[in-house]
Design an enzyme around this catalytic site. Structure first.
Site, mmCIF file in Angstrom:
data_model
loop_
_atom_site.group_PDB
_atom_site.id
_atom_site.type_symbol
_atom_site.label_atom_id
_atom_site.label_comp_id
_atom_site.label_asym_id
_atom_site.label_seq_id
_atom_site.Cartn_x
_atom_site.Cartn_y
_atom_site.Cartn_z
ATOM 1 C CE LYS A 15 34.431 31.757 31.724
ATOM 2 N NZ LYS A 15 33.407 32.490 30.953
ATOM 3 N NE ARG A 90 38.088 35.787 28.249
ATOM 4 C CZ ARG A 90 37.515 36.013 29.448
ATOM 5 N NH1 ARG A 90 38.198 35.886 30.551
ATOM 6 N NH2 ARG A 90 36.263 36.369 29.518
ATOM 7 N NE ARG A 129 27.620 39.318 34.588
ATOM 8 C CZ ARG A 129 28.647 38.621 34.104
ATOM 9 N NH1 ARG A 129 28.930 37.442 34.608
ATOM 10 N NH2 ARG A 129 29.367 39.079 33.108
ATOM 11 N NE ARG A 135 30.989 42.180 34.452
ATOM 12 C CZ ARG A 135 31.616 41.037 34.234
ATOM 13 N NH1 ARG A 135 31.615 40.096 35.142
ATOM 14 N NH2 ARG A 135 32.241 40.835 33.087
ATOM 15 N NE ARG A 146 32.192 40.505 28.408
ATOM 16 C CZ ARG A 146 31.344 40.235 29.398
ATOM 17 N NH1 ARG A 146 30.216 40.898 29.488
ATOM 18 N NH2 ARG A 146 31.644 39.323 30.280
HETATM 19 P P1 AMP Z 1 35.337 37.882 32.614
HETATM 20 O O1 AMP Z 1 34.826 38.329 33.939
HETATM 21 O O2 AMP Z 1 36.107 36.599 32.693
HETATM 22 O O3 AMP Z 1 34.267 37.830 31.555
HETATM 23 O O4 AMP Z 1 36.400 38.980 32.139
HETATM 24 C C1 AMP Z 1 36.027 40.340 31.980
HETATM 25 C C2 AMP Z 1 36.999 41.046 31.046
HETATM 26 O O5 AMP Z 1 38.325 40.983 31.597
HETATM 27 C C3 AMP Z 1 37.135 40.412 29.669
HETATM 28 O O6 AMP Z 1 36.106 40.820 28.782
HETATM 29 C C4 AMP Z 1 38.506 40.929 29.257
HETATM 30 O O7 AMP Z 1 38.468 42.292 28.894
HETATM 31 C C5 AMP Z 1 39.284 40.827 30.558
HETATM 32 N N1 AMP Z 1 39.903 39.489 30.688
HETATM 33 C C6 AMP Z 1 39.630 38.531 31.615
HETATM 34 N N2 AMP Z 1 40.392 37.446 31.439
HETATM 35 C C7 AMP Z 1 41.162 37.697 30.345
HETATM 36 C C8 AMP Z 1 42.143 36.966 29.635
HETATM 37 N N3 AMP Z 1 42.472 35.708 29.987
HETATM 38 N N4 AMP Z 1 42.729 37.556 28.570
HETATM 39 C C9 AMP Z 1 42.421 38.809 28.202
HETATM 40 N N5 AMP Z 1 41.486 39.544 28.802
HETATM 41 C C10 AMP Z 1 40.861 39.006 29.878
#
Ligand code: AMP
Length: 190
Positions: A15, A90, A129, A135, A146
Site C-alpha cells: 500500500k 481500518r 522489510r 521496524r 497484525r
Molecule cells: P501501517 O504502517 O499502516 O501498517 O500502520 C502501522 C501501525 O500504526 C498499525 O499496526 C497500527 O498500530 C497503527 N495504525 C495505522 N493506521 C491506523 C488506523 N487507521 N487505526 C488504528 N491504528 C492504526
C-alpha cells in the site's frame, strides 16, 4: 476522475509504495496514518507516546486518537481537492467518522481500492522489510498479530464498501510498476 480515495489491503500488500506512486500520478497527497504515527513516535510527541505501545504490539491505536489525527490532516489545504488515504479507515467506527468528516465539508469518497495479497506472501514481504528497515512491528509474532487484527477488523470493510458500490479490487502481486498500472486502470486514470 476519482479524487477522494481509500487504499485498503493487508499489511505488506504494498500500500505505501503504491500510494506514493498514485499520489504522484494523480496529483493528490498520500496520507498514511502509519507514517504519521511513526513520525510522532520518532519525534516523541504526546500523540506518539499514546500510540506507540499499540503499534509495537501490532494492535490498532484507539479510534478516538486516530480519528482526531485524520480529521486534522484532512482539514489541511492540500487535501481540499483530493487525497489518497493509506491505512485509514481500518475499523467500522473509522468508516463512520470518515463519512461524517467528508459530509461536513460537502464531499464524499469516490472510490475504495483493495490491494489483495495472500497471507503467506505478505508475511514473507514483511519479514524482508524488517531486515531492511528495522521496524519494531515487523517481527514474526507481531506480523502474525497484525494480520489477525486486519482479518478481524479491517477485511470486513471491503464488503461494506462493495455494498455501497465504491469498491474496486486489484491484485497486489507483481512488479511495482505493473501493480501501479492495474490501479490506475481500475481507477480509470491511465
Ligand atoms: P501501517 O504502517 O499502516 O501498517 O500502520 C502501522 C501501525 O500504526 C498499525 O499496526 C497500527 O498500530 C497503527 N495504525 C495505522 N493506521 C491506523 C488506523 N487507521 N487505526 C488504528 N491504528 C492504526
Amino acid at each position: 476522475m476519482s479524487r477522494r480515495l481509500v487504499l485498503l489491503g493487508p499489511p505488506g500488500a504494498g500500500k505505501g509504495t503504491q500510494a506514493t506512486a498514485l499520489s504522484a500520478r494523480l496529483g493528490i497527497p498520500a496520507i498514511s496514518t502509519g507514517d504519521i504515527f511513526r513520525s510522532n513516535v520518532a519525534e516523541r510527541t504526546e500523540l506518539g507516546r499514546r500510540a506507540q505501545r499499540y503499534m509495537d504490539a501490532g494492535e490498532y491505536v484507539p479510534d478516538e486518537i486516530t480519528n482526531d489525527m485524520v480529521r486534522d490532516r484532512l482539514a489541511r489545504e492540500d487535501a481540499a481537492s483530493g487525497f489518497l488515504l493509506d491505512g485509514y479507515p481500518r475499523t467500522l467506527d473509522q468508516v463512520r467518522e470518515l463519512d461524517a468528516m467528508l459530509e461536513a465539508s460537502g464531499t464524499a469518497l469516490d472510490a475504495v481500492v483493495e490491494l489483495t495479497a495472500d497471507d503467506e506472501v505478505v508475511v514473507q514481504r514483511l519479514l524482508g522489510r524488517a531486515a531492511e528497515q528495522n521496524r519494531a512491528d515487523d517481527t514474526d509474532v507481531v506480523i502474525r498479530r497484525r494480520l489477525e487484527v486486519y482479518h478481524e477488523q479491517t477485511a470486513p470493510l471491503a464488503d461494506h464498501y462493495a455494498e455501497r458500490g465504491l469498491l474496486v479490487r486489484v491484485d497486489g502481486i507483481g512488479a511495482v510498476e505493473e501493480v501501479t498500472g492495474r490501479l490506475l486502470g481500475a481507477l480509470d486514470a491511465d
